[in-house]
Each structure stands twice: as C-alpha cells, then as structure tokens.
Design a protein around this motif. Structure first.
Motif, mmCIF file in Angstrom:
data_model
loop_
_atom_site.group_PDB
_atom_site.id
_atom_site.type_symbol
_atom_site.label_atom_id
_atom_site.label_comp_id
_atom_site.label_asym_id
_atom_site.label_seq_id
_atom_site.Cartn_x
_atom_site.Cartn_y
_atom_site.Cartn_z
ATOM 1 N N SER A 190 3.110 6.003 -3.166
ATOM 2 C CA SER A 190 4.186 6.411 -3.548
ATOM 3 C C SER A 190 4.507 6.604 -5.004
ATOM 4 O O SER A 190 5.200 7.504 -5.509
ATOM 5 C CB SER A 190 5.493 6.352 -2.957
ATOM 6 O OG SER A 190 5.533 4.961 -3.538
ATOM 7 N N GLY A 191 3.569 5.852 -5.690
ATOM 8 C CA GLY A 191 3.759 5.953 -7.170
ATOM 9 C C GLY A 191 2.527 6.796 -7.706
ATOM 10 O O GLY A 191 2.031 7.882 -7.426
ATOM 11 N N ILE A 231 -2.283 10.631 -8.165
ATOM 12 C CA ILE A 231 -3.643 11.134 -8.723
ATOM 13 C C ILE A 231 -4.245 11.443 -7.307
ATOM 14 O O ILE A 231 -5.043 12.134 -7.359
ATOM 15 C CB ILE A 231 -4.247 9.814 -9.508
ATOM 16 C CG1 ILE A 231 -3.476 9.777 -10.798
ATOM 17 C CG2 ILE A 231 -5.636 10.028 -9.499
ATOM 18 C CD1 ILE A 231 -3.958 8.382 -11.452
ATOM 19 N N LEU A 232 -4.082 10.796 -6.195
ATOM 20 C CA LEU A 232 -4.837 10.967 -5.051
ATOM 21 C C LEU A 232 -4.510 12.126 -4.315
ATOM 22 O O LEU A 232 -4.720 12.471 -3.198
ATOM 23 C CB LEU A 232 -5.098 9.809 -4.051
ATOM 24 C CG LEU A 232 -5.636 8.617 -4.608
ATOM 25 C CD1 LEU A 232 -5.482 7.327 -3.810
ATOM 26 C CD2 LEU A 232 -7.146 8.783 -4.754
ATOM 27 N N LYS A 246 3.849 12.910 0.462
ATOM 28 C CA LYS A 246 4.257 12.526 1.847
ATOM 29 C C LYS A 246 5.199 11.821 2.010
ATOM 30 O O LYS A 246 5.777 11.304 3.035
ATOM 31 C CB LYS A 246 2.830 12.130 2.414
ATOM 32 C CG LYS A 246 1.796 13.340 2.445
ATOM 33 C CD LYS A 246 0.788 13.141 3.334
ATOM 34 C CE LYS A 246 -0.305 13.731 3.105
ATOM 35 N NZ LYS A 246 -0.392 15.356 3.488
ATOM 36 N N TYR A 247 5.452 10.739 0.645
ATOM 37 C CA TYR A 247 6.400 9.726 0.759
ATOM 38 C C TYR A 247 7.880 10.039 -0.096
ATOM 39 O O TYR A 247 8.609 9.258 -0.228
ATOM 40 C CB TYR A 247 5.897 8.508 0.266
ATOM 41 C CG TYR A 247 4.625 7.746 1.055
ATOM 42 C CD1 TYR A 247 4.971 7.203 2.300
ATOM 43 C CD2 TYR A 247 3.220 7.996 0.728
ATOM 44 C CE1 TYR A 247 4.082 6.825 2.870
ATOM 45 C CE2 TYR A 247 2.278 7.344 1.368
ATOM 46 C CZ TYR A 247 2.775 6.873 2.713
ATOM 47 O OH TYR A 247 1.663 6.284 3.209
ATOM 48 N N THR A 248 7.971 11.315 -0.554
ATOM 49 C CA THR A 248 9.076 11.663 -1.239
ATOM 50 C C THR A 248 10.158 11.768 -0.228
ATOM 51 O O THR A 248 10.095 12.174 0.783
ATOM 52 C CB THR A 248 8.831 12.886 -2.052
ATOM 53 O OG1 THR A 248 8.579 13.803 -1.250
ATOM 54 C CG2 THR A 248 8.090 12.716 -3.146
ATOM 55 N N ILE A 265 0.970 -1.238 -0.048
ATOM 56 C CA ILE A 265 -0.112 0.093 0.006
ATOM 57 C C ILE A 265 0.874 1.343 0.173
ATOM 58 O O ILE A 265 0.559 2.341 -0.669
ATOM 59 C CB ILE A 265 -1.004 -0.037 1.262
ATOM 60 C CG1 ILE A 265 -1.795 -0.925 1.236
ATOM 61 C CG2 ILE A 265 -1.623 1.189 1.215
ATOM 62 C CD1 ILE A 265 -2.812 -1.296 2.205
ATOM 63 N N ARG A 266 2.025 1.280 0.594
ATOM 64 C CA ARG A 266 2.780 2.528 0.828
ATOM 65 C C ARG A 266 3.310 2.799 -0.505
ATOM 66 O O ARG A 266 3.673 3.605 -1.000
ATOM 67 C CB ARG A 266 3.773 2.266 1.890
ATOM 68 C CG ARG A 266 3.068 2.311 3.143
ATOM 69 C CD ARG A 266 4.472 2.116 4.088
ATOM 70 N NE ARG A 266 4.580 3.417 4.771
ATOM 71 C CZ ARG A 266 5.576 3.624 5.662
ATOM 72 N NH1 ARG A 266 6.024 2.587 6.395
ATOM 73 N NH2 ARG A 266 5.876 4.823 6.043
#
Length: 163
Positions: A87-88, A93-94, A99-101, A82-83
């Motif tokens: 991150s992709g 899109i969402l 927040k994951y960069t 899910i993470r």
C-alpha cells in the motif's frame, strides 16, 4: 516473456513456463554438441541461455507460489507487513497500491454488496473473496518483481555484448 502476460492464477502460465524451460534446455544441449569443448571463453549465447534458464526457473517458482496463494489461501489473510508494503511506495512502483486505497475499497464493497444482492452470500464468503483478492495482488507484485529481474538480466547481456 509470454509468461508475464498471463494472469497469475492461470494454469497456462505454469505450462508455458515449463515449455520454455524445456526449450532452453534443448538449446543448451544443442550448443554443447555444436560448440567446441575446452574453450576458455564461454560464448555469449551460452551465457545468455544459462542466465535465461535461471530466470525461467525463478519464474516457474513464483508461478507455483502464485497458484498456491490464489487457490489454497482462502482462510488465512496475507501478513500485514506485506499488505502495508504494497500500500506504500513499493506498491506504487509495482502498480498494485491502488488496490489498497480507501476509495477503491469503498467501490469494492459496493460491488460486493451488489453481487450479494444477486446471490446469497454470507460474511464468511465475502471475507474469503477479499482474502483471495489480497493474495492475488501479492501474486501480481511478485510477478512484476520477476519481470523486472528478467528485464535487468536482458539489459545486462545487451550491455555486455555491446561493450
């Protein structure tokens, strides 16, 4: 629609959703008494409220999941699948992939270090904060998916009304 603007970890979101559900049930009961029975074609307003009822129920269920994820899951990290999805492209899109960069993670670590200088935290507490933030991001993604479903439902009914 108001439930989508309340943050995912708030109790008020659940209260507004249940209130909305009660209003929709009230309208459907009212339409049952006012509209003639035995009509072959279901009026558009009734089908709209029926569909809205389903969307509100799914919104309430996603709110319950979000509350559970943001409040109870402090020791179990979200699945890496899910993470990685968030991150992709799906996360882009969402609107949650930022927040994951790595750059944002560095800023988050710097802020966590500043906070840890002000307050005494051990590594376990900072890890709990990171896990809680990850679950909150997943909750925001689920909320945005539900919002997309809601707008798709509205668009479908507008098109069927015009067509």
């Amino acid at each position: 629609l108001a439930t989508f603007f309340i943050p995912p970890a708030m109790d008020a979101k659940l209260i507004v959703g249940v209130f909305n559900l009660a209003l929709l049930c009230g309208y459907l009961l009212y339409f049952k008494t006012v509209l003639p029975a035995g009509n072959e074609n279901t009026p558009l307003i009734v089908s709209f409220y029926n569909g809205s009822l389903v969307v509100v129920i799914s919104s309430i269920l996603s709110t319950i999941l979000s509350l559970r994820w943001t409040r109870l899951s402090k020791s179990v990290s979200p699945p890496t699948f899910i993470r990685s999805c968030l991150s992709g492209r799906i996360g882009t899109i969402l609107g949650v992939s930022h927040k994951y960069t790595s750059n944002n993670l560095l800023v988050t670590k710097e802020l966590t270090e500043k906070v840890s200088q002000q307050f005494v935290h051990d590594d376990g507490e900072s890890q709990e904060i990171e896990i809680k933030q990850a679950w909150t991001n997943i909750s925001v993604a689920l909320e945005r998916i539900t919002l997309f479903i809601y707008f798709s439902f509205i668009a479908f009914h507008v098109i069927s009304f015009l067509g």
